[in-house]
Design a protein around this motif. Structure first.
Motif: not given
Ligand code: GLY
Ligand code: MN
Ligand code: MN
Length: 440
Positions: A154-158
């Motif tokens: 999820h953090i990578e998707r930001t």
């Protein structure tokens, strides 16, 4: 009507980047592979009709399979991702078409007629991502949606890739076309229902393809933040129009709000003041900014507008401290935007899920992170006349700080929200929404 465009530029690099980020996440969390399941169709209770299918966004990050329930993707370090592409023999519903050229080349693809074909990928060190009942039944519970792995991804998707930003720019263009059609319908005096139909017609999307239910609010309905009714009769006297509506391109969303007054007067002046403020907030979206600070700054700005327009008495600072500004502006300044309208990881600091706290007294803020280049987010300040919040204030607080005559005059107009979609860069931010309107 909007011309359809396939966004494919940068897709190859996007998949390579997603692979790289997934490899990092798997290594960090000790998994050898991940199987990402699209999800299955699910029937409503005691019925044989299903809810509209919404694909697992973790799969959509890889490829635009918005309709292919029961497909699944196997991700392995150093290997091309393998797609089990589900194409049942079906004569009740139209089965998915063959994989499209522009994305298929990035995957090893097995076209399967059996929804369980992905079982051949079950392995000891594999993590499974999805919520399909068939997935839950087939794999070990501790390997299903491991929280740390999910948080990490999820953090990578930001941080969006250029391909993702291109999709969102195109979603903004479609949204702007829909908004123009809706504004025209409002000027013609149509009902909420008819305005909604005009919007969908202009961009050739049906309700299930919209990122969220269109908010089409005439008059006092604008004070309901996520107003969902589409009234079929136009009101006798149309005073104002708040529209919050977006579009999707390869599952990427736009999320756009505009507010209009039917004529000149105090409500139109309030819209102008809010718009001037909103544009300044958009310019402030730079890498390194703590989004919470911008949210709090907005409260001071809105309190100033409330005071200058004679809606409240006393100082703007006092109105923020006492919570009065939140009576008129009870939601957060915005949120991350992407495959999900309220996109993921707005509040977490790390894989362990540590929350970055919201400022005290601001329970609805959806983004507390410090901004980085590649983030895409909304800036959507609002000012509303919300009867239950005003009543609570009157009953429990100093009622004299509100000028009730002015509130009574403005309440029939509902409220104001202006929402743009911003890309954080290393320099000047990019406003996808205003770019889109300007391009029409
Ligand atoms: N359209 C929902 C939101 O603006 O958050
Ligand atoms: Mn919105
Ligand atoms: Mn929004």
């Amino acid at each position: 009507m909007a011309e359809r465009k396939i966004v494919s530029q940068g897709y190859k690099s996007h998949v390579a980047e997603v692979q790289r980020r997934w490899e990092g996440a798997l290594a960090a969390e000790g998994y050898a592979a991940a199987l990402i399941h699209a999800g299955s169709k699910q029937a409503s209770f005691l019925d044989d009709y299903e809810y509209p299918f919404r694909c697992n966004p973790q799969l959509l990050w890889w490829l635009p399979l918005t309709r292919q329930h029961d497909s699944a993707l196997l991700v392995r370090p150093g290997r091309q991702p393998k797609l089990f592409y589900y194409q049942p023999d079906d004569y009740w519903y139209l089965p998915p078409q063959d994989p499209a050229d522009w994305w298929a080349g990035e995957f090893e693809i097995e076209q399967v007629r059996d929804a369980d074909a992905w079982h051949q990928a079950i392995g000891a060190d594999t993590a499974y991502i999805g919520d399909a009942p068939g997935l839950r039944a087939a794999v070990a519970a501790d390997k299903l949606n491991p929280q740390r792995l999910v948080n990490r991804v999820h953090i990578e998707r930001t941080r969006k890739t250029p391909y993702e930003i291109a999709c969102m720019a195109e979603a903004a263009r479609l949204g702007a076309i829909g908004h123009r059609a809706a504004e025209q319908a409002f000027q013609e005096g149509l009902s909420e229902y008819a305005i909604h139909q005009r919007y969908c017609m202009a961009i050739q999307l049906v309700d299930a393809e919209l990122p969220y239910g269109n908010i089409i609010a005439l008059n006092e309905h604008g004070s309901v933040l996520h107003y969902q009714a589409h009234e079929q009769d136009a009101p006798q006297n149309i005073r104002s129009f708040l529209i919050d509506a977006g579009a999707t391109v390869h599952a990427y969303a736009s999320d756009i709000t505009r507010t209009y007054a039917a004529g000149a007067g105090q409500f139109a002046e309030l819209i102008a003041a809010m718009e001037a403020m909103q544009k300044q907030l958009c310019e402030a979206v730079v890498a390194g900014l703590d989004y919470r600070d911008l949210h709090l700054h907005t409260h001071h700005q809105i309190a100033g507008i409330l005071r200058d327009s004679g809606i409240i008495n006393g100082s703007a600072e006092g109105a923020v401290e006492s919570g009065l500004s939140a009576v008129f502006y009870p939601h957060g300044l915005g949120h991350f935007l992407g495959l999900q309208t309220h996109d993921v990881a707005g509040l977490i600091a790390a894989a362990d899920g540590t929350l970055i706290p919201r400022p005290e007294g601001h329970p609805y803020l959806r983004l507390t992170r410090t901004l980085e280049a590649g983030n895409v987010l909304t800036i959507e300040p609002g000012l509303y006349f919300i009867e239950p919040l005003l009543r609570q204030w009157r009953e429990h607080n100093d009622a004299a700080v509100i000028n009730w005559d002015t509130v009574e005059q403005l309440a029939p107009y509902g409220g104001i929200r202006i929402e743009d979609n911003m890309v954080v860069t290393d320099g000047v931010p990019r406003n996808l929404t205003r770019e889109a309107f300007a391009s029409l």
